[in-house]
Design an enzyme around this catalytic site. Structure first.
Site, short mmCIF file in Angstrom:
data_model
loop_
_atom_site.label_atom_id
_atom_site.label_comp_id
_atom_site.label_asym_id
_atom_site.label_seq_id
_atom_site.Cartn_x
_atom_site.Cartn_y
_atom_site.Cartn_z
CG HIS A 40 -1.90 1.07 1.31
ND1 HIS A 40 -1.90 2.01 2.32
CD2 HIS A 40 -2.94 1.38 0.50
CE1 HIS A 40 -2.91 2.84 2.14
NE2 HIS A 40 -3.54 2.47 1.04
CG HIS B 278 -2.61 8.87 0.27
ND1 HIS B 278 -3.26 9.58 1.27
CD2 HIS B 278 -3.40 7.81 -0.02
CE1 HIS B 278 -4.39 8.96 1.57
NE2 HIS B 278 -4.50 7.88 0.81
#
Length: 317
Positions: free
Chosen positions: A61, A104
């Protein structure tokens, strides 16, 4: 399959001993990179096809974070691949001048030496910043562009592009430009998003949100080929997932649990170890984790002795 729960006080030592005893070096640490060998879209589809005798897969991730290695960073991807083969969920965002970079958050504050919104900076301005690791320590690494990561990843791994602020049209064009549909998959939240990408490239591979039977029906109604889907079923390993595992496995679809917002945050290593193993033991096929090296170590005892997919894994210097 060995389902015994081990308590690992020193994961690296245990992994080394285990690899020596079993001869299974798939997840053993070494100086080179442990890579996923995918050459075309047909192999990409085959890699994610559920067969019932598959090697459990690890997704990093945001690349997999650890001290000294920031998220969404090529150096971090390589650090993960020195320990385990993995594919990587990454986060494309647009700069002020429409360059696609990896980030992100919509803002720079948490993960870089900059402040404010990514979209307020040009690429030339962002080049001057440094990335921070998960402890907030400044690293020597800069923000990468999606172009750089696509070029780096070919022959090494698979990228899974999350949906942030980049229009679908621009994402599809970027993959066409690099001829990257062979090793880049696309996160989609709806069947309509998948349908659009298929209109741009008929062999596009998806990490699709398919958490409920109702969602599954929308993909079938839209004619999305199950041969091109890996299903994200949620962040929790729960009994209700059994129905989805059965429905999706019947269609040849691998199922992924993301431990990033849940089990990765457990404070004790032994608790995380048990959680990662239970995800696989309860029927999932893929673990997405902020701690991919730790997750890979935990599920090592669950790897099949033989798998038809072994040929997808290799090593590079």
């Amino acid at each position: 399959m060995n389902t015994k729960k081990h308590r690992i006080s020193n994961p690296t030592l245990w992994l080394t001993i285990l690899c020596l005893l079993t001869g299974n070096l798939l997840f053993a640490q070494h100086k080179g990179l442990q890579v996923i060998k995918i050459k075309n879209t047909q192999q990409l589809h085959a890699y994610f096809k559920y067969t019932g005798k598959d090697i459990p897969l690890i997704s990093g991730h945001r690349g997999g974070t650890t001290k000294g290695f920031p998220e969404n960073c090529i150096a971090t991807f390589e650090n993960t691949l020195r320990h385990t083969p993995a594919f990587f969920e990454i986060d494309p965002r647009l700069t002020k001048d429409s360059v696609i970079v990896l980030m992100h958050d919509a803002t720079l504050d948490r993960t870089t030496t900059g402040k404010g919104k990514v979209a307020d900076y040009t690429w030339e301005q962002l080049k001057k910043l440094k990335l921070k690791d998960s402890d907030g320590k400044v690293t020597p690494y800069g923000i990468p562009t999606l172009d750089e990561v696509i070029v780096w990843s070919k022959g090494k791994t698979i990228l899974n592009l999350d949906i942030k602020d980049v229009p679908l049209e621009m994402t599809a064009q970027k993959l066409l430009e690099h001829e990257a549909f062979s090793h880049v998959m696309l996160t989609v939240h709806t069947a309509d998003q998948a349908k659009y990408y298929l209109s741009q490239h008929k062999d596009a591979m998806f990490s699709a949100f398919v958490k409920t039977p109702a969602a599954l029906k929308t993909y079938e109604a839209a004619g999305i080929p199950w041969t091109q889907v890996m299903a994200y079923v949620g962040p929790h390993n729960k009994p209700e997932n059994k129905e989805m595992y059965e429905l999706l496995h019947q269609r040849g679809v691998m199922c992924m649990i993301s431990a990033a917002p849940t089990y990765d945050k457990l404070p004790r290593a032994t608790a995380r170890e048990t959680a990662y193993r239970n995800i696989i033991l309860d029927g999932a096929d893929v673990i997405e984790s902020d701690l991919p090296i730790e997750a890979a170590t935990a599920i090592q005892p669950l790897l099949p002795a033989k798998s038809a997919k072994q040929h997808f894994f290799g090593k590079r210097k």
